[in-house]
Each structure stands twice: as structure tokens, then as C-alpha cells.
Design a protein around this motif. Structure first.
Motif, PDB file in Angstrom:
ATOM      1  N   THR A  65     -51.593  27.306   3.138  1.00  0.00           N
ATOM      2  CA  THR A  65     -50.424  27.524   2.275  1.00  0.00           C
ATOM      3  C   THR A  65     -50.814  27.181   0.834  1.00  0.00           C
ATOM      4  O   THR A  65     -51.244  28.034   0.092  1.00  0.00           O
ATOM      5  CB  THR A  65     -49.230  26.673   2.753  1.00  0.00           C
ATOM      6  OG1 THR A  65     -49.603  25.295   2.798  1.00  0.00           O
ATOM      7  CG2 THR A  65     -48.756  27.115   4.130  1.00  0.00           C
ATOM      8  N   ALA A  66     -50.654  25.920   0.484  1.00  0.00           N
ATOM      9  CA  ALA A  66     -51.070  25.395  -0.819  1.00  0.00           C
ATOM     10  C   ALA A  66     -51.170  23.889  -0.660  1.00  0.00           C
ATOM     11  O   ALA A  66     -50.560  23.305   0.243  1.00  0.00           O
ATOM     12  CB  ALA A  66     -50.065  25.755  -1.906  1.00  0.00           C
ATOM     13  N   ILE A  74     -54.941  21.580  -7.507  1.00  0.00           N
ATOM     14  CA  ILE A  74     -54.000  22.353  -6.691  1.00  0.00           C
ATOM     15  C   ILE A  74     -54.757  23.575  -6.185  1.00  0.00           C
ATOM     16  O   ILE A  74     -55.441  24.253  -6.954  1.00  0.00           O
ATOM     17  CB  ILE A  74     -52.765  22.793  -7.493  1.00  0.00           C
ATOM     18  CG1 ILE A  74     -51.948  21.585  -7.939  1.00  0.00           C
ATOM     19  CG2 ILE A  74     -51.909  23.771  -6.686  1.00  0.00           C
ATOM     20  CD1 ILE A  74     -50.778  21.910  -8.838  1.00  0.00           C
ATOM     21  N   ARG A  75     -54.607  23.836  -4.886  1.00  0.00           N
ATOM     22  CA  ARG A  75     -55.235  25.007  -4.286  1.00  0.00           C
ATOM     23  C   ARG A  75     -54.155  25.875  -3.636  1.00  0.00           C
ATOM     24  O   ARG A  75     -53.320  25.365  -2.900  1.00  0.00           O
ATOM     25  CB  ARG A  75     -56.255  24.591  -3.217  1.00  0.00           C
ATOM     26  CG  ARG A  75     -57.342  23.676  -3.747  1.00  0.00           C
ATOM     27  CD  ARG A  75     -58.349  23.286  -2.679  1.00  0.00           C
ATOM     28  NE  ARG A  75     -57.709  22.768  -1.479  1.00  0.00           N
ATOM     29  CZ  ARG A  75     -58.309  22.653  -0.295  1.00  0.00           C
ATOM     30  NH1 ARG A  75     -59.567  23.019  -0.143  1.00  0.00           N
ATOM     31  NH2 ARG A  75     -57.665  22.168   0.754  1.00  0.00           N
ATOM     32  N   PHE A  76     -54.193  27.160  -3.958  1.00  0.00           N
ATOM     33  CA  PHE A  76     -53.309  28.139  -3.334  1.00  0.00           C
ATOM     34  C   PHE A  76     -54.128  28.965  -2.357  1.00  0.00           C
ATOM     35  O   PHE A  76     -55.210  29.445  -2.708  1.00  0.00           O
ATOM     36  CB  PHE A  76     -52.700  29.084  -4.387  1.00  0.00           C
ATOM     37  CG  PHE A  76     -51.639  28.465  -5.227  1.00  0.00           C
ATOM     38  CD1 PHE A  76     -50.302  28.544  -4.861  1.00  0.00           C
ATOM     39  CD2 PHE A  76     -51.959  27.802  -6.402  1.00  0.00           C
ATOM     40  CE1 PHE A  76     -49.309  27.972  -5.641  1.00  0.00           C
ATOM     41  CE2 PHE A  76     -50.975  27.226  -7.194  1.00  0.00           C
ATOM     42  CZ  PHE A  76     -49.648  27.307  -6.817  1.00  0.00           C
ATOM     43  N   GLY A  77     -53.610  29.136  -1.132  1.00  0.00           N
ATOM     44  CA  GLY A  77     -54.264  29.982  -0.147  1.00  0.00           C
ATOM     45  C   GLY A  77     -53.900  31.440  -0.361  1.00  0.00           C
ATOM     46  O   GLY A  77     -53.259  31.804  -1.345  1.00  0.00           O
ATOM     47  N   SER A  78     -54.306  32.284   0.591  1.00  0.00           N
ATOM     48  CA  SER A  78     -54.124  33.729   0.422  1.00  0.00           C
ATOM     49  C   SER A  78     -52.706  34.218   0.708  1.00  0.00           C
ATOM     50  O   SER A  78     -52.366  35.340   0.359  1.00  0.00           O
ATOM     51  CB  SER A  78     -55.114  34.487   1.315  1.00  0.00           C
ATOM     52  OG  SER A  78     -54.893  34.150   2.670  1.00  0.00           O
ATOM     53  N   TYR A  82     -46.455  31.703  -0.861  1.00  0.00           N
ATOM     54  CA  TYR A  82     -46.515  30.381  -1.483  1.00  0.00           C
ATOM     55  C   TYR A  82     -46.935  30.413  -2.948  1.00  0.00           C
ATOM     56  O   TYR A  82     -47.034  29.369  -3.580  1.00  0.00           O
ATOM     57  CB  TYR A  82     -47.450  29.477  -0.675  1.00  0.00           C
ATOM     58  CG  TYR A  82     -46.940  29.269   0.731  1.00  0.00           C
ATOM     59  CD1 TYR A  82     -45.915  28.366   0.969  1.00  0.00           C
ATOM     60  CD2 TYR A  82     -47.436  30.011   1.789  1.00  0.00           C
ATOM     61  CE1 TYR A  82     -45.408  28.195   2.249  1.00  0.00           C
ATOM     62  CE2 TYR A  82     -46.944  29.837   3.072  1.00  0.00           C
ATOM     63  CZ  TYR A  82     -45.924  28.931   3.290  1.00  0.00           C
ATOM     64  OH  TYR A  82     -45.420  28.768   4.558  1.00  0.00           O
ATOM     65  N   MET A  83     -47.149  31.570  -3.489  1.00  0.00           N
ATOM     66  CA  MET A  83     -47.532  31.689  -4.900  1.00  0.00           C
ATOM     67  C   MET A  83     -46.272  31.821  -5.744  1.00  0.00           C
ATOM     68  O   MET A  83     -46.025  32.836  -6.401  1.00  0.00           O
ATOM     69  CB  MET A  83     -48.484  32.869  -5.096  1.00  0.00           C
ATOM     70  CG  MET A  83     -49.806  32.675  -4.415  1.00  0.00           C
ATOM     71  SD  MET A  83     -50.873  34.115  -4.620  1.00  0.00           S
ATOM     72  CE  MET A  83     -52.229  33.693  -3.555  1.00  0.00           C
ATOM     73  N   HIS A  90     -43.770  21.771  -6.219  1.00  0.00           N
ATOM     74  CA  HIS A  90     -43.992  20.847  -5.110  1.00  0.00           C
ATOM     75  C   HIS A  90     -45.422  20.291  -5.175  1.00  0.00           C
ATOM     76  O   HIS A  90     -45.636  19.081  -5.027  1.00  0.00           O
ATOM     77  CB  HIS A  90     -43.750  21.566  -3.781  1.00  0.00           C
ATOM     78  CG  HIS A  90     -44.061  20.735  -2.586  1.00  0.00           C
ATOM     79  ND1 HIS A  90     -43.118  19.935  -1.979  1.00  0.00           N
ATOM     80  CD2 HIS A  90     -45.217  20.563  -1.895  1.00  0.00           C
ATOM     81  CE1 HIS A  90     -43.689  19.306  -0.952  1.00  0.00           C
ATOM     82  NE2 HIS A  90     -44.965  19.676  -0.879  1.00  0.00           N
ATOM     83  N   GLU A  91     -46.390  21.157  -5.422  1.00  0.00           N
ATOM     84  CA  GLU A  91     -47.792  20.711  -5.477  1.00  0.00           C
ATOM     85  C   GLU A  91     -48.068  19.868  -6.719  1.00  0.00           C
ATOM     86  O   GLU A  91     -48.844  18.913  -6.663  1.00  0.00           O
ATOM     87  CB  GLU A  91     -48.741  21.905  -5.379  1.00  0.00           C
ATOM     88  CG  GLU A  91     -48.601  22.724  -4.104  1.00  0.00           C
ATOM     89  CD  GLU A  91     -48.641  21.934  -2.800  1.00  0.00           C
ATOM     90  OE1 GLU A  91     -49.209  20.828  -2.762  1.00  0.00           O
ATOM     91  OE2 GLU A  91     -48.089  22.439  -1.806  1.00  0.00           O
TER      92      GLU A  91
END
Length: 172
Positions: A65-66, A74-78, A82-83, A90-91
């Protein structure tokens, strides 16, 4: 709710780690992440003078997710779901110590966040009132923790940033 508009505002900044020649997927993710982070950082900086730092943001397809870390990453997944500004805020809270510091653990007692500045601010919100409590666990808080995209409203986003700022004052 306290008016912080006349006070010095936050100095939170961010940058996105990118590759030199992004694929179409990467470019789409970069565009969405940029929009989400710009909105989230602007919200934090407009609502509280207490959050600061430079956040390192990346697109990482191995993330479900993220996620956010107190080290400022902070890392965002694919998953494009969640973008969003909601997820970004939240992150950001995690980068500011929510659920990621020893002090957070000390301030969460029997499922409630006990920080004096945070509770005093929460209790100024008309919908919450003078006896309001903030639920919390080892990772998040609610209300206003923006733990799910369904919680998003502009007002909840403002209150999220304000409360995370007060958590900073409580030493998180």
C-alpha cells in the motif's frame, strides 16, 4: 479550534526519488504521488507550525500500500488507490512519530492517546467536545488518523494535520 493562521507555519518539504528514463507506469505513479504529496504537505504547512523536515518519497512496487518511517521516508506501492492526499497525510504522520517512536508508545495508555497538547486541541473541535478522547494503538490514532480513504474530507485532513502538530508538541 485554535487559529494558527497568524502563526509561523510548518516547514515540511519533500522530494521524489525518480529514475532517469521512467516507464509509462513509473511516470503515471510519479504524477499521482506528486499531486498527493503536494496537497498533503500544503495542508500540513497551512495547519501547523510544529511539523518539519524534508521527506524522501519513492515509488516502490514491492510495497503493498504505502508506508512512512520516522527517518523521513515514505514509500508508495503500485496500487493507485493509495496515491491520494489522504494516504500521504497518514504516512506523513508516521514520519512525524505517530506509531514510530518510543514516545508514541509512552503516550498510548490502554488504547488512548494521552498527550496533553493533543487532547486539549481535540477538545476544541465542536463535534468532539470537552470530554473527547483519542483512540490509539501501536500504529495509528482515530478519529482524524486518516487510516482509510473513506475517512477523507477536507475538514478531517485539516484536523489530522493539526493533531499531528500537537503530537509533536507532546514530544512524539
Amino acid at each position: 479550534m485554535a487559529d494558527v493562521s497568524a502563526q509561523v507555519q510548518g516547514t515540511l518539504t519533500w522530494y521524489l526519488v525518480t529514475v532517469a528514463n521512467p516507464t509509462a507506469d513509473q511516470q503515471d505513479a510519479y504524477n499521482r504521488i506528486t499531486a498527493a504529496m503536494n496537497a498533503a504537505v500544503a495542508m500540513y504547512n497551512a495547519q501547523t507550525p510544529y511539523c518539519s523536515g524534508t521527506l524522501r518519497v519513492e515509488y516502490n512496487t514491492s510495497v503493498a500500500t504505502a508506508d512512512g518511517n520516522v527517518n523521513g521516508t515514505i514509500r508508495f506501492g503500485s496500487n493507485r488507490t493509495y496515491m491520494t492526499q489522504c494516504t500521504a497525510q497518514h504516512e506523513i504522520a508516521h514520519t512525524q512519530g505517530v506509531g514510530t517512536t518510543t514516545r508514541w508508545s509512552q503516550l498510548v495508555v490502554s488504547g488512548k492517546f494521552t498527550g496533553a497538547y493533543t487532547l486539549a486541541m481535540l477538545r476544541t473541535f465542536p463535534e468532539d467536545g470537552p470530554n473527547a478522547t483519542l483512540s490509539a494503538d501501536g500504529h495509528s490514532f482515530w478519529p482524524y488518523g486518516l487510516n482509510y480513504n473513506s475517512e477523507w474530507t477536507t475538514l478531517n485532513g485539516q484536523r489530522n494535520a493539526i493533531l499531528v502538530g500537537e503530537m509533536q508538541r507532546d514530544g512524539v
